[in-house]
Design a protein around this motif. Structure first.
Motif, short mmCIF file in Angstrom:
data_model
loop_
_atom_site.label_atom_id
_atom_site.label_comp_id
_atom_site.label_asym_id
_atom_site.label_seq_id
_atom_site.Cartn_x
_atom_site.Cartn_y
_atom_site.Cartn_z
N ALA A 61 -24.72 2.77 34.67
CA ALA A 61 -25.27 2.26 34.65
C ALA A 61 -24.59 1.57 33.29
O ALA A 61 -24.53 -0.20 32.06
N GLY A 65 -25.02 -4.67 34.95
CA GLY A 65 -26.27 -5.25 34.60
C GLY A 65 -26.66 -6.36 35.82
O GLY A 65 -25.34 -6.00 36.70
N PHE A 82 -31.15 -8.00 33.29
CA PHE A 82 -31.52 -6.77 33.32
C PHE A 82 -29.98 -6.43 32.07
O PHE A 82 -28.82 -6.12 32.29
N ARG A 83 -30.20 -4.80 31.45
CA ARG A 83 -29.39 -4.23 30.56
C ARG A 83 -29.11 -2.78 30.80
O ARG A 83 -30.25 -2.63 30.66
N PRO A 84 -28.13 -1.80 30.37
CA PRO A 84 -28.18 -0.66 30.40
C PRO A 84 -29.19 -0.46 29.97
O PRO A 84 -28.97 -0.76 28.36
N LEU A 90 -30.62 0.18 33.99
CA LEU A 90 -31.14 -0.83 33.87
C LEU A 90 -32.42 -1.53 33.19
O LEU A 90 -33.49 -1.12 34.39
#
Length: 126
Positions: A61, A65, A82-84, A90
């Motif tokens: 991932a 995003g 959402f971020r890694p 995420l």
């Protein structure tokens, strides 16, 4: 807000950490977005998306995003980014309450841009 817009609203969820290979356990929180299966789980103040491919193999991932539109308490719309978060996950912080189930619409982005959207209607993990 129209009924369709309200139905499309997303609430975040924290996904369980998954092992490699075919160890993927289905929880009922999975939705197909593009070529990927995405699981949303909410636990405490954290929402997590886990991503696997069509062969149920974890997808790195790092280049992904997602944005989620969530229906919060009192029908207030909130947006999560959402971020890694390592591996095939995420994550996004959740700093608001929801009424009952989490209702969320997630837009998944990959290296080539937007991959599609998915709707979730799940129970939060307490």
């Amino acid at each position: 807000m129209t009924g369709l817009a309200a139905a499309a609203i997303l609430v975040p969820a924290l996904a369980w950490a998954q092992g490699a290979g075919h160890g993927h356990v289905h929880s009922g929180n999975e939705v197909k977005i593009g070529r990927h299966e995405v699981e949303l789980v909410v636990r405490g103040g954290q929402a997590t998306l886990s991503i696997v491919d069509e062969k149920e193999q974890p997808v790195d991932a790092a280049a992904f995003g997602a944005t989620a539109i969530v229906l919060a308490r009192g029908n207030e719309r909130r947006t999560l980014e959402f971020r890694p978060a390592g591996g095939n996950r995420l994550a996004a912080p959740v700093d608001f309450q929801v009424d009952g189930k989490f209702r969320a619409t997630v837009t998944l982005r990959g290296p080539g841009g937007e991959l599609g959207t998915g709707r979730f209607n799940i129970d939060p993990v307490r």
